[in-house]
Design a protein around this motif. Sequence first.
Motif, PDB file in Angstrom:
ATOM      1  N   SER A  65       0.958  -0.996  -0.143  1.00 32.01           N
ATOM      2  CA  SER A  65      -0.282  -0.180  -0.071  1.00 32.01           C
ATOM      3  C   SER A  65       1.376   1.510   0.157  1.00 32.01           C
ATOM      4  O   SER A  65       0.470   2.038  -0.669  1.00 32.01           O
ATOM      5  CB  SER A  65      -1.101   0.487   1.376  1.00 32.01           C
ATOM      6  OG  SER A  65      -0.220   0.435   2.920  1.00 32.01           O
ATOM      7  N   ARG A  66       1.933   0.852   0.607  1.00 32.26           N
ATOM      8  CA  ARG A  66       2.955   1.949   0.342  1.00 32.26           C
ATOM      9  C   ARG A  66       3.938   2.339  -0.725  1.00 32.26           C
ATOM     10  O   ARG A  66       4.714   3.439  -0.793  1.00 32.26           O
ATOM     11  CB  ARG A  66       4.262   2.108   2.093  1.00 32.26           C
ATOM     12  CG  ARG A  66       2.682   2.490   2.917  1.00 32.26           C
ATOM     13  CD  ARG A  66       2.192   3.770   3.526  1.00 32.26           C
ATOM     14  NE  ARG A  66       1.748   4.617   4.163  1.00 32.26           N
ATOM     15  CZ  ARG A  66       1.964   5.099   5.852  1.00 32.26           C
ATOM     16  NH1 ARG A  66       2.867   5.228   6.190  1.00 32.26           N
ATOM     17  NH2 ARG A  66       0.545   4.527   6.080  1.00 32.26           N
ATOM     18  N   GLY A  67       3.564   2.077  -1.342  1.00 35.66           N
ATOM     19  CA  GLY A  67       4.026   1.436  -2.276  1.00 35.66           C
ATOM     20  C   GLY A  67       6.055   0.839  -3.250  1.00 35.66           C
ATOM     21  O   GLY A  67       6.858   0.806  -3.125  1.00 35.66           O
ATOM     22  N   LYS A  68       6.108   0.356  -1.652  1.00 33.53           N
ATOM     23  CA  LYS A  68       7.387  -0.136  -1.252  1.00 33.53           C
ATOM     24  C   LYS A  68       8.233  -1.531  -1.717  1.00 33.53           C
ATOM     25  O   LYS A  68       8.674  -1.643  -2.465  1.00 33.53           O
ATOM     26  CB  LYS A  68       8.148  -0.300   0.316  1.00 33.53           C
ATOM     27  CG  LYS A  68       7.689   0.949   0.984  1.00 33.53           C
ATOM     28  CD  LYS A  68       8.062   1.014   2.679  1.00 33.53           C
ATOM     29  CE  LYS A  68       7.783   2.283   3.419  1.00 33.53           C
ATOM     30  NZ  LYS A  68       8.762   3.463   2.837  1.00 33.53           N
ATOM     31  N   ILE A  69       6.693  -2.159  -2.243  1.00 32.15           N
ATOM     32  CA  ILE A  69       6.926  -3.367  -3.200  1.00 32.15           C
ATOM     33  C   ILE A  69       5.868  -2.901  -4.108  1.00 32.15           C
ATOM     34  O   ILE A  69       5.372  -2.596  -3.487  1.00 32.15           O
ATOM     35  CB  ILE A  69       6.934  -4.541  -2.104  1.00 32.15           C
ATOM     36  CG1 ILE A  69       5.825  -4.777  -1.328  1.00 32.15           C
ATOM     37  CG2 ILE A  69       8.232  -4.713  -1.634  1.00 32.15           C
ATOM     38  CD1 ILE A  69       5.331  -6.005  -0.975  1.00 32.15           C
ATOM     39  N   HIS A  70       6.131  -3.948  -5.333  1.00 31.57           N
ATOM     40  CA  HIS A  70       4.869  -3.408  -5.785  1.00 31.57           C
ATOM     41  C   HIS A  70       5.191  -5.328  -6.919  1.00 31.57           C
ATOM     42  O   HIS A  70       5.975  -6.028  -6.451  1.00 31.57           O
ATOM     43  CB  HIS A  70       5.212  -2.819  -7.202  1.00 31.57           C
ATOM     44  CG  HIS A  70       6.174  -3.113  -7.847  1.00 31.57           C
ATOM     45  ND1 HIS A  70       6.501  -3.584  -8.840  1.00 31.57           N
ATOM     46  CD2 HIS A  70       7.604  -2.755  -8.050  1.00 31.57           C
ATOM     47  CE1 HIS A  70       8.392  -3.740  -9.456  1.00 31.57           C
ATOM     48  NE2 HIS A  70       8.227  -2.789  -9.084  1.00 31.57           N
ATOM     49  N   VAL A  71       3.892  -5.556  -7.345  1.00 30.08           N
ATOM     50  CA  VAL A  71       3.076  -7.016  -7.307  1.00 30.08           C
ATOM     51  C   VAL A  71       3.013  -6.540  -9.064  1.00 30.08           C
ATOM     52  O   VAL A  71       2.131  -6.612  -9.248  1.00 30.08           O
ATOM     53  CB  VAL A  71       2.115  -7.798  -7.504  1.00 30.08           C
ATOM     54  CG1 VAL A  71       2.125  -8.752  -7.610  1.00 30.08           C
ATOM     55  CG2 VAL A  71       2.775  -7.802  -5.476  1.00 30.08           C
ATOM     56  N   HIS A  72       3.757  -7.757  -9.188  1.00 31.24           N
ATOM     57  CA  HIS A  72       3.772  -7.646 -11.073  1.00 31.24           C
ATOM     58  C   HIS A  72       3.795  -8.902 -11.920  1.00 31.24           C
ATOM     59  O   HIS A  72       4.694  -9.456 -11.460  1.00 31.24           O
ATOM     60  CB  HIS A  72       4.660  -6.412 -11.377  1.00 31.24           C
ATOM     61  CG  HIS A  72       4.717  -6.382 -13.513  1.00 31.24           C
ATOM     62  ND1 HIS A  72       2.863  -5.910 -14.070  1.00 31.24           N
ATOM     63  CD2 HIS A  72       4.545  -7.140 -15.042  1.00 31.24           C
ATOM     64  CE1 HIS A  72       3.344  -5.922 -15.087  1.00 31.24           C
ATOM     65  NE2 HIS A  72       4.570  -7.167 -15.781  1.00 31.24           N
TER      66      HIS A  72
END
Length: 84
Positions: free
Chosen positions: A63-70
């Motif tokens: 939610s904080r954009g520290k990880i992203h899932v693609h």
Amino acid sequence: MKEVMDNVIHAHDVLHMVAEHAGGITLKDLRTVLIEKYGTNVRFTNCADARFTVDELLVFLESRGKIHVHDGLAQVNADRVCSH
């Protein structure tokens, strides 16, 4: 597997673990790795000293954009990771 009530790990350590998987890691696999390494009673902390369970931490990091899932794989977003 260790079960320690006072087991508190900083979220930065988790981000480093994710970064070690250059091609990414599924959140399910990351969750499994964290529980195997730290136990089910582990709590994670962030820079503001909030405390999270494994599942809460994964939601927080995404939610904080520290990880992203693609394509099902989580990767660290280096632009959103603090450097202190």
